[in-house]
Write an enzyme that holds these catalytic residues in place. Structure first.
Site, PDB file in Angstrom:
ATOM      1  N   CYS A 184       0.833  -1.209   0.000  1.00 37.72           N
ATOM      2  CA  CYS A 184       0.000   0.000   0.000  1.00 37.72           C
ATOM      3  C   CYS A 184       0.870   1.262   0.000  1.00 37.72           C
ATOM      4  CB  CYS A 184      -0.975  -0.055   1.167  1.00 37.72           C
ATOM      5  SG  CYS A 184      -2.374   1.053   0.958  1.00 37.72           S
TER       6      CYS A 184
ATOM      7  N   HIS B 233      -3.580  -5.617   1.031  1.00 38.70           N
ATOM      8  CA  HIS B 233      -2.914  -5.853   2.323  1.00 38.70           C
ATOM      9  C   HIS B 233      -2.908  -7.340   2.696  1.00 38.70           C
ATOM     10  CE1 HIS B 233      -2.531  -1.662   3.814  1.00 38.70           C
ATOM     11  NE2 HIS B 233      -3.545  -1.450   3.002  1.00 38.70           N
TER      12      HIS B 233
ATOM     13  N   GLU C 219      -1.263  -8.745   4.923  1.00 38.14           N
ATOM     14  CA  GLU C 219      -1.151  -8.882   6.384  1.00 38.14           C
ATOM     15  C   GLU C 219      -2.512  -8.773   7.068  1.00 38.14           C
ATOM     16  OE1 GLU C 219      -0.643  -6.155   4.811  1.00 38.14           O
ATOM     17  OE2 GLU C 219      -1.075  -4.393   6.031  1.00 38.14           O
TER      18      GLU C 219
END
Lengths: 80, 222
Positions: B85, B199, B201
């Protein structure tokens, strides 16, 4: 010396902010507005009286940081 | 595996990222942006957030943080770097990856799960996935509208640098932000610097909506 650096998205790059402003202006009744581009102006005060030197420095600043040459164009304007 | 996670003022995905890498068994630590030297890492991650408040352009100021000089040198020597990002935006501004980001076409901040198609897996990052795989990973950005000139784009395809594209659940192209060719993730020519807007994560636990991020970041373990 005061220098203005005007940064705009390049012609081929869609400017969504400009488009949104265009629609808002149309809603306001400005039916004859054909196109809007939104950019930014960066005002810089340089401690020199040498106009050429100031423009040269501003060029470097624009190329290195103030504009992203992949998507943006810039113009340099001497204010005073 | 030892992972270094760079924290800039305004970074806000640093802890999630650390947690994600620890979850897959890696050792992870933070690197403050003001540090000059990188210790020895197997992977350096530039996490998501709003470094320097996105002033001027997203990632434009973070590029000048002291640590970025070392990160550039590390990348040029072949070290693995992942930008997620805002981290991706910083890699673009640092010229470690080609292209640039502009505002999302619809001007909205988009925050939702989005399907992605694996375009190329011939790299460390996506080696656990297959070409054509469809995964579901959250996106959260206002400036994810990827732009690159046509010549560069062509060479990116030729060099297998286009890694991920936005799509619907069946794999048909679906463009949330206006990115050229629906591109969501890329790498450099040498395939050691990776950038993506989604993302991974945030997709580590099925109870939190999905775990497709695990396979992605586990690629770095091998």
């Amino acid at each position: 010396m005061k220098i203005a650096i005007n940064v705009h998205l390049k012609k081929g790059v869609l400017d969504p902010q400009g488009k949104a402003v265009l629609h808002a202006l149309e809603t306001l009744g400005f039916k004859d507005v054909k196109d809007v581009r939104v950019g930014k102006q960066i005002l810089i005060e340089i401690d020199t009286e040498d106009k050429e030197k100031a423009i040269k420095e501003a060029e470097e600043m624009a190329k290195e940081l103030l504009a992203n040459p992949v998507i943006e164009n810039y113009e340099i304007e001497v204010k005073e | 595996m030892k992972v270094g996670i760079v924290v800039f003022p305004g970074t806000n995905c640093d802890r999630d990222t650390k947690w994600a890498f620890e979850k897959i068994g890696a050792q992870a630590e933070f690197i403050w942006h003001n540090e000059n030297e990188l210790k020895s890492y197997d992977l350096v991650v530039l996490p998501g957030g709003f470094s320097y408040g996105d002033y001027l352009r997203s990632g434009a100021i973070a590029r000048f943080s002291p640590i970025m000089k070392s990160v550039s040198e590390y990348a040029k020597k072949g070290g693995y770097v992942l930008g997620i990002c805002n981290g991706f935006q910083i890699l673009l501004e640092s010229h470690l990856l080609p292209g640039a980001m502009t505002r999302n076409e619809n001007l909205n901040f988009i925050s939702k799960f989005h399907h992605l198609k694996v375009i190329n897996n011939n790299n460390k990052f996506l080696q656990n996935l297959k070409e054509g795989d469809i995964i579901n990973i959250p996106i959260a950005h206002a400036e994810g509208n990827y732009k690159v000139d046509e010549d560069t784009l062509k060479s990116m395809y030729d060099n297998e640098q286009v890694l991920l594209k936005y799509c619907d659940k069946d794999g048909n192209e679906l463009n949330p932000n206006g990115s050229i060719d629906c591109i969501a993730g890329i790498c450099n020519k040498e395939k050691n610097v990776f950038g993506l807007m989604p993302h991974p994560e945030r997709a580590m636990e099925s109870i939190l909506g999905g775990s497709d991020g695990v396979k992605m970041i586990e690629g770095f373990l091998k």
